[in-house]
Design a protein around this motif. Structure first.
Motif, mmCIF file in Angstrom:
data_model
loop_
_atom_site.group_PDB
_atom_site.id
_atom_site.type_symbol
_atom_site.label_atom_id
_atom_site.label_comp_id
_atom_site.label_asym_id
_atom_site.label_seq_id
_atom_site.Cartn_x
_atom_site.Cartn_y
_atom_site.Cartn_z
ATOM 1 N N ILE A 39 -45.277 61.263 58.166
ATOM 2 C CA ILE A 39 -43.990 61.131 58.842
ATOM 3 C C ILE A 39 -43.306 62.482 58.814
ATOM 4 C CG2 ILE A 39 -41.750 60.001 58.881
ATOM 5 C CD1 ILE A 39 -42.906 57.585 57.721
ATOM 6 N N SER A 40 -43.120 63.038 59.976
ATOM 7 C CA SER A 40 -42.458 64.346 60.089
ATOM 8 C C SER A 40 -43.075 65.359 59.134
ATOM 9 C CB SER A 40 -40.957 64.235 59.837
ATOM 10 O OG SER A 40 -40.366 63.468 60.851
ATOM 11 N N ILE B 73 -35.162 58.036 61.210
ATOM 12 C CA ILE B 73 -36.061 59.170 61.416
ATOM 13 C C ILE B 73 -35.904 59.726 62.818
ATOM 14 C CG2 ILE B 73 -37.967 57.703 62.138
ATOM 15 C CD1 ILE B 73 -39.846 59.710 61.037
ATOM 16 N N LEU C 268 -46.450 59.670 62.566
ATOM 17 C CA LEU C 268 -45.193 59.412 63.265
ATOM 18 C C LEU C 268 -44.405 60.709 63.363
ATOM 19 C CD1 LEU C 268 -43.113 57.482 64.513
ATOM 20 C CD2 LEU C 268 -42.177 57.171 62.229
ATOM 21 N N GLU C 269 -44.203 61.181 64.571
ATOM 22 C CA GLU C 269 -43.400 62.385 64.813
ATOM 23 C C GLU C 269 -42.434 62.063 65.943
ATOM 24 O OE1 GLU C 269 -43.298 65.061 63.149
ATOM 25 O OE2 GLU C 269 -45.171 65.157 62.000
ATOM 26 N N ASN C 270 -41.168 61.891 65.598
ATOM 27 C CA ASN C 270 -40.206 61.475 66.601
ATOM 28 C C ASN C 270 -39.975 62.536 67.667
ATOM 29 O OD1 ASN C 270 -38.464 59.047 67.052
ATOM 30 N ND2 ASN C 270 -36.907 60.642 67.228
ATOM 31 N N TYR D 99 -38.814 59.568 52.332
ATOM 32 C CA TYR D 99 -39.749 60.674 52.550
ATOM 33 C C TYR D 99 -39.026 62.017 52.609
ATOM 34 C CZ TYR D 99 -38.450 61.284 57.462
ATOM 35 O OH TYR D 99 -37.774 61.557 58.618
ATOM 36 N N THR E 257 -50.226 57.890 55.838
ATOM 37 C CA THR E 257 -49.161 57.935 56.840
ATOM 38 C C THR E 257 -48.489 59.293 56.761
ATOM 39 O OG1 THR E 257 -48.646 55.594 57.077
ATOM 40 C CG2 THR E 257 -46.856 57.113 57.389
ATOM 41 N N SER F 276 -45.557 53.043 52.220
ATOM 42 C CA SER F 276 -45.090 53.425 53.555
ATOM 43 C C SER F 276 -43.653 53.888 53.442
ATOM 44 C CB SER F 276 -45.169 52.232 54.504
ATOM 45 O OG SER F 276 -44.655 52.566 55.764
ATOM 46 N N THR G 75 -38.238 54.711 56.996
ATOM 47 C CA THR G 75 -38.061 55.521 58.200
ATOM 48 C C THR G 75 -36.725 55.238 58.850
ATOM 49 O OG1 THR G 75 -39.306 53.825 59.385
ATOM 50 C CG2 THR G 75 -40.508 55.775 58.674
#
Length: 951
Positions: A71-72, A656, A204-206, A583, A69, A650, A653
């Motif tokens: 994330i950012s 996030i 996952l990239e907001n 994270y 995973t 995981s 988040t």
């Protein structure tokens, strides 16, 4: 029982026999992906294959799973592998996994039969023996079947007969942006065919995912991979799906598909590349549980000119492929130099040969042609004088900078390439480092490139670190030329220099590196830190940059308490995670440890090196990272422990994705105080705003005059025209909208764009819309109206107050304020538009013109019209008595203009203005007619009716 785990810096190929041709052909005919253990596979193979299988001495791999995973940009990866010993005696099983050199291992667990072992990160003891020192001096072993930038994790155990072993490895890394893309790579090299092989990556990239791509498997040493040259399609069985912010990529090849890729099980690198959406002057600050990480990658900036010296090894060891590929890469690199760049080339062996003595030459077709000839004629001979080559290159660049009137915005650098170690001249690494640092003196950066296995990696790495550069190592293979060109592309387009990111001292602590000498196009600057003030609801961020021509400050406040809408727990692909890992905190610890390791590498002080080592070790132990100062030991779990499960971590988040737009960057020049840039707007009545409504203030007469202009959509009105004297012109372009119901107008018009042009002391212009500001004074800069910013140059200052106003100051004697009108839910007759206000006109000449400019230096007299049509000039104390008289008259340059009394609200309704209103598009009030003030285009600087000029 304690087992030691071996972390190998080099790759050692397995000694096990490869699968036979007979077995491979059979597996191509049978779909065996659903069989879990080798014993089941063996029941289905021909007699000849069974015989070959019995000869096989290594356990078979029944399962190989990779799950990640991201994330950012921060990636958590879990590798799970199951091996089965179907033989009649215990056999050794070797689990090998190539991981990125920049990654940190965070956990490892394995079970053998009914016993479970877990990894424990402990501090590495200092070793002082001679044998240890000699062992550490040995260069890495040859790395077969892998690309540069990877290390091999290796665990070896004995599996009892008819039993299986399970290995689970966790590692983490912060993805780096290069050439405009993040690249996540997983090594798929089980060295045998696997019954169940699966890779799953969740991203996952907001900010929004863009340009997601999965290229073919990369394995430069693997020839028979079934991929035609130029094929860019994903590997077989790859499934890609993504929404705006979430992506899921899976790779699940059957045994048949694996065989078609590589019969020996060395499939190659599975690669995912992507980028994130970026707004104008983008910056992304994310905050979670008392930690923050700030990503900075500005766009829409002009490239800075380069002064570059190429220092190339031409010693005898470069003979053959290495020199040939170096030449090929340099031919392409020279072609990519820009017309404003300057360059020179130095070839070195035991002799130093400079192409152009004592100078750098401009980029011209003839110079590029001659440079290619010089490179083409380079021949390998002699030893390697690294110290002499660097001294010559640095002196050449220093002298050029000192003796020439170079562009103050330019970036100077040396690109140094070698394939070996120093053999001629100064050969002691410490002295070469010292000499190089002394001659460069922080005036420019040194970028180093090593080719092959004989290069002194530590020397090149430290030289680059001590002189604000980067280093790359490449293997001598068929892709060396493209690797060299790729590295140049990373540093070939400098956009900013001296970037500094600041946060309030009372709000943050333990911030990672926040000053950067250069920012290159396609890269990214990352800063992380801890919050001190947990009660605050925002974090103030300022990013500055400066050079002799321009100083830029951009700032914003980032919300700390992020809304629940950013909590993406439950998103498919992440729902089974533990959700207990921060994270952002781990990204901060990752960056901090990396910086401590680099600082230790650069240091010459023994005490300082020990202190840095202890700090890095302490943090690595706190976050369970395997580093050069920590080691992973295996310990047996309790008697009743359960076998390890594939426990995918995981990250939490919560919150996030809070975004903040940023910036272009460095510390303010001397004399500029923090907080000085706060908006101090002087409200002026002289303006053009709304539909548009014009107001002219006459302070000495103590009254104001107003009028309307009923233009057409698309018309460009000349508001101020003083191009010949002060050099300033202001034009405003109209946009149309339907008229309100029951109104007398057929449509409304507003200013959609304001263009401010100035040609003194140098050419520049500003193009302002409700969304952005474009500043061009020889280099183009794009800023968002949604983020506060200050940009200063020698004669111009632009100050943006987010979503509110823009103040433009020219030579400290002319100031304009542009209001930004935004509607959240506009009515059909409303449009986002601008208002234009003149705050200071002292620097405009008495000959200035335009719809507003013509009144700045001229007085208008108010007359009273009596019954016998004679006119009397009204004194200042009589003005109030005339407000109710409908027959008042203004005297403007001997013209009589009938006016009526009106009240208007300006500056977003904050101020009410009493004014004398002139009807009919200001007929007789203005010189000529309305159409005489129409410009042909936004950059028209015509100063008299019917005259058109362009800046």
């Amino acid at each position: 029982m304690i087992l030691w785990l071996c972390l190998c810096w080099g790759f050692s190929p397995s000694a096990g026999q490869p699968d036979s041709e007979l077995m491979a052909r059979y597996l191509e005919e049978q779909l065996l992906a659903d069989y879990s253990i080798v014993e089941q596979v063996a029941r289905r193979v021909p007699r000849q294959a069974k015989f070959l299988q019995r000869l096989e001495t290594r356990p078979r791999m029944s399962e190989f799973h990779v799950r990640s995973t991201i994330i950012s940009r921060y990636a958590f990866t879990t590798v799970s592998c199951t091996m089965v010993n179907s033989g009649s005696e215990a056999r050794e099983a070797v689990f090998e996994m190539q991981i990125p050199a920049a990654a940190f291992i965070s956990n490892f667990t394995m079970s053998i039969g009914n016993k479970t072992y877990y990894g424990e990160v402990t501090g590495k003891e200092k070793k002082n023996s001679t044998n240890d020192k000699e062992r550490h001096k040995k260069p890495p072993s040859p790395t077969e079947g892998r690309e540069n930038g990877y290390e091999t994790f290796k665990a070896s155990v004995f599996i009892p007969r008819k039993m299986q072993a399970r290995f689970i490895l966790h590692y983490e890394e912060l993805l780096q942006r290069r050439l405009g893309k993040y690249e996540y790579t997983v090594s798929i090299r089980p060295q045998q065919l696997v019954g169940r092989l699966r890779v799953e990556v969740n991203i996952l990239e907001n900010s929004g995912i863009v340009s997601l791509e999965v290229p073919p498997l990369r394995n430069s040493k693997q020839k028979g991979n079934g991929k035609a040259e130029g094929d860019v399609s994903p590997p077989p069985s790859t499934v890609i799906g993504h929404t705006k912010t979430l992506a899921k990529v899976t790779f699940n090849p059957s045994v048949v598909e694996q065989t078609r890729i590589a019969r020996n099980g060395i499939l190659g690198d599975f690669i995912i590349r992507y980028d994130v959406s970026r707004e104008l002057s983008v910056g992304d600050v994310q905050i979670l549980n008392g930690y923050f990480v700030h990503y900075f990658a500005p766009t829409d900036l002009p490239p800075l000119p380069k002064n570059v010296v190429f220092v190339l090894d031409s010693s005898a060891s470069m003979v053959g492929t290495k020199l040939k590929q170096t030449k090929e890469a340099l031919f392409t690199i020279l072609q990519d130099l820009r017309p404003e760049d300057h360059f020179n080339i130095i070839g070195f062996s035991n002799r130093i040969k400079v192409w152009q003595q004592d100078r750098l030459v401009p980029v011209t077709p003839n110079n590029i042609r001659d440079a290619k000839k010089y490179i083409h004629n380079m021949s390998p001979t002699g030893g390697t004088n690294i110290n002499g080559a660097l001294q010559t290159g640095a002196k050449l660049l220093n002298d050029y900078i000192a003796q020439n009137d170079i562009d103050a915005r330019s970036v100077s650098l040396i690109i140094f390439l070698t394939d070996g170690r120093p053999t001629v001249g100064e050969t002691q690494s410490s002295k070469i480092l010292s000499n190089t640092k002394d001659v460069i003196r922080d005036k420019f950066c040194l970028f180093t490139i090593g080719i092959g296995n004989d290069v002194d990696h530590k020397l090149l790495e430290r030289m680059a670190l001590e002189n604000c550069g980067m280093t790359r190592l490449f293997q001598e293979d068929e892709d060396a030329a493209s690797h060299l060109k790729g590295f140049y592309d990373e540093i070939g387009t400098p956009l900013l220099s001296d970037i500094r990111v600041d946060y309030p001292d009372d709000d943050v602590e333990q911030v990672t590196q926040n000053f950067f000498p250069n920012y290159f196009n396609g890269s990214e600057i990352i800063i992380a830190g801890k919050l001190i003030n947990r009660t605050s609801d925002k974090l103030h961020v300022e990013v500055t940059a400066s050079n002799s021509k321009k100083y830029i400050l951009l700032k914003t406040d980032v919300a700390i308490d992020l809304p629940s809408r950013n909590d993406i727990r439950g998103v498919p692909g992440l729902e089974d995670g533990k959700g207990d890992s921060n994270y952002i905190e781990r990204a901060w610890s990752y960056l901090t440890i990396k910086e401590l390791l680099n600082s230790r590498l650069k240091s010459d002080d023994v005490q300082e090196k020990d202190n840095l080592m202890e700090k890095a070790k302490s943090m690595a132990l706190a976050y369970n990272f395997v580093t050069p100062f920590t080691v992973l030991k295996m310990k047996e779990a309790g008697l009743h422990s359960e076998p390890p499960q594939e426990e995918f971590i995981s990250p939490s988040t919560d919150g996030i994705g809070e975004k903040v737009q940023s910036l272009q960057g460095h510390k303010a020049p001397p004399g500029i105080r923090r907080g000085q840039d706060k908006q101090r707007i002087k409200i002026s009545k002289t303006s053009a705003d709304g539909d548009p409504h014009f107001v002219i203030d006459f302070p000495s007469s103590k009254f104001s005059v107003c009028f309307n202009i009923d233009g057409e959509p698309g018309d460009i009105l000349r508001l101020v025209s003083d191009h010949k004297e002060s050099g300033v012109t202001v034009n405003g372009q109209l946009i149309g909208a339907p008229a309100p119901p029951n109104g007398h107008k057929k449509h409304r018009t507003y200013f959609s764009t304001i263009t401010i042009l100035s040609n003194k002391p140098e050419r520049s212009y500003l193009e302002i819309t409700p969304k952005r500001v474009i500043l061009d004074d020889g280099e183009r800069l794009v800023l968002s109206c949604g983020r506060s910013a200050v940009v200063r140059s020698r004669s111009l200052e632009v100050s943006i107050s987010a979503y509110s106003n823009i103040t433009v100051t020219i030579r400290d004697s002319i100031s304009f304020v542009i209001l930004i009108h935004h509607y959240k839910k506009p009515a059909p007759y409303q449009r986002n538009h601008l208002g234009f206000y003149i705050s200071n006109s002292k620097g405009l000449s008495s000959d200035s013109h335009g719809l507003l400019g013509q009144f700045l230096s001229h007085e208008v007299k108010l007359l009273q019209e009596s019954l016998n049509t004679s006119h009397q000039e009204v004194g200042q104390n009589q003005t109030e008595a005339l407000k109710a008289n409908p027959t008042n008259t203004l005297k403007v340059k001997e013209r009589l203009v009938p006016v009526v009394w009106k009240q208007r609200r300006i500056y977003n309704g904050q101020q009410e203005v009493d004014c004398w209103f002139a009807k009919n598009n200001a007929d007789k009030l203005i010189d000529g007619s309305y159409k005489d003030y129409l410009a042909s285009h936004p950059f028209d600087t015509g100063t008299s009716f019917g005259t058109i000029n362009s800046l």
